[in-house]
Design an enzyme around this catalytic site. Sequence first.
Site, short mmCIF file in Angstrom:
data_model
loop_
_atom_site.label_atom_id
_atom_site.label_comp_id
_atom_site.label_asym_id
_atom_site.label_seq_id
_atom_site.Cartn_x
_atom_site.Cartn_y
_atom_site.Cartn_z
N GLY A 14 24.00 -20.90 -21.41
CA GLY A 14 25.21 -20.09 -21.37
C GLY A 14 26.02 -20.08 -22.66
O GLY A 14 27.22 -19.82 -22.63
N SER A 15 25.37 -20.34 -23.79
CA SER A 15 26.16 -20.34 -25.03
C SER A 15 26.64 -18.92 -25.37
O SER A 15 27.73 -18.75 -25.92
CB SER A 15 25.37 -20.94 -26.20
OG SER A 15 24.25 -20.17 -26.49
N ASN A 16 25.87 -17.91 -25.01
CA ASN A 16 26.35 -16.53 -25.21
C ASN A 16 27.50 -16.22 -24.27
O ASN A 16 28.45 -15.54 -24.65
CB ASN A 16 25.21 -15.52 -25.01
CG ASN A 16 24.34 -15.39 -26.25
OD1 ASN A 16 24.74 -14.77 -27.23
ND2 ASN A 16 23.17 -16.01 -26.21
N MET A 88 16.98 -14.88 -16.52
CA MET A 88 15.52 -14.92 -16.54
C MET A 88 14.85 -14.18 -15.39
O MET A 88 13.68 -14.37 -15.13
CB MET A 88 15.04 -16.39 -16.55
CG MET A 88 15.52 -17.17 -17.75
SD MET A 88 15.06 -16.40 -19.31
CE MET A 88 13.32 -16.83 -19.35
N ASN A 105 21.41 -6.24 -22.48
CA ASN A 105 20.72 -7.53 -22.55
C ASN A 105 20.63 -7.97 -24.01
O ASN A 105 20.59 -7.14 -24.91
CB ASN A 105 19.31 -7.37 -21.97
CG ASN A 105 18.50 -8.65 -22.05
OD1 ASN A 105 18.98 -9.73 -21.70
ND2 ASN A 105 17.26 -8.56 -22.53
N HIS A 107 18.21 -10.09 -26.64
CA HIS A 107 16.83 -10.57 -26.73
C HIS A 107 16.60 -11.22 -28.10
O HIS A 107 17.02 -10.67 -29.13
CB HIS A 107 15.86 -9.38 -26.53
CG HIS A 107 14.44 -9.81 -26.50
ND1 HIS A 107 13.87 -10.43 -25.40
CD2 HIS A 107 13.48 -9.77 -27.45
CE1 HIS A 107 12.62 -10.72 -25.68
NE2 HIS A 107 12.35 -10.34 -26.92
N GLU A 140 14.15 0.16 -16.68
CA GLU A 140 13.15 -0.48 -15.83
C GLU A 140 11.96 -1.05 -16.63
O GLU A 140 11.20 -1.86 -16.12
CB GLU A 140 12.65 0.49 -14.76
CG GLU A 140 12.19 1.78 -15.33
CD GLU A 140 11.85 2.77 -14.23
OE1 GLU A 140 10.74 2.68 -13.71
OE2 GLU A 140 12.69 3.63 -13.94
N ASP A 143 12.67 -5.05 -21.83
CA ASP A 143 13.08 -5.13 -23.25
C ASP A 143 12.79 -3.84 -24.03
O ASP A 143 12.45 -3.89 -25.21
CB ASP A 143 12.38 -6.32 -23.94
CG ASP A 143 12.75 -7.65 -23.31
OD1 ASP A 143 13.88 -7.77 -22.81
OD2 ASP A 143 11.91 -8.56 -23.31
N GLU A 172 23.15 -14.03 -32.62
CA GLU A 172 23.47 -13.46 -31.30
C GLU A 172 24.97 -13.49 -31.02
O GLU A 172 25.51 -12.57 -30.41
CB GLU A 172 22.73 -14.25 -30.20
CG GLU A 172 21.24 -14.01 -30.20
CD GLU A 172 20.52 -14.68 -29.03
OE1 GLU A 172 19.36 -14.32 -28.80
OE2 GLU A 172 21.10 -15.56 -28.37
#
Length: 187
Positions: A14-16, A88, A105, A107, A140, A143, A172
């Site tokens: 959870g650092s983001n 995940m 998201n 990545h 859908e 990435d 990030e």
Amino acid sequence: MVRKNTSIFISGTGSNLNNLIKKSREYNFPINIKLVISNSYDAKGLNFAKKNSIPFLIINTKKRNYENYILLQLKKYNISFICLAGFMKVLSKKFIYSFQNKIINIHPSILPKFKGLNTYSRMMENKEKIAGCSVHYVTEKLDSGKIIVKKKFYINEKDTEEIMKKKTQKLEYKAFPEAIIKIFRNI
Ligand code: GRF
């Protein structure tokens, strides 16, 4: 400015999430984090929600219809925007359609290269020279949605997977807030 009620989905450290919580306290940041969702009981990131008094939910993804339960909760909290930050679990087509263009998201690679898992080890095996991160819309196809922000760095020969992860995550913490600002500046 009316801030968008946002939910952050996590599975791990959870650092983001922590970084976005900090950013969301800044003047004019376009989102308000109203709900944290985790698919894991022991996600360390839940502590950031607790520490900051942000409501959180732990979802049992073994249950049938768990996505319907999430959708219901999102409605309850009036959520209109979702950030996947190390989540995940792959979301279903139905779920994505009900939040179309409202899920993003982060990545740990420069997409479209290295979609999916184990990005750092695959990059090393491939002897890549450049690494980085991408923030993209969730569709859908895993990435593969439209990219909002990308950031890169040059890999040093001595970089281990651990160092690559550190360097990537440092980027990030800039890329995710930048992407959010970019999205809402354009609306
Ligand atoms: C991030 O590096 C992100 O790119 C990937 O998962 C990691 C989550 O890290 N999708 P954290 O839980 O935010 O620390």
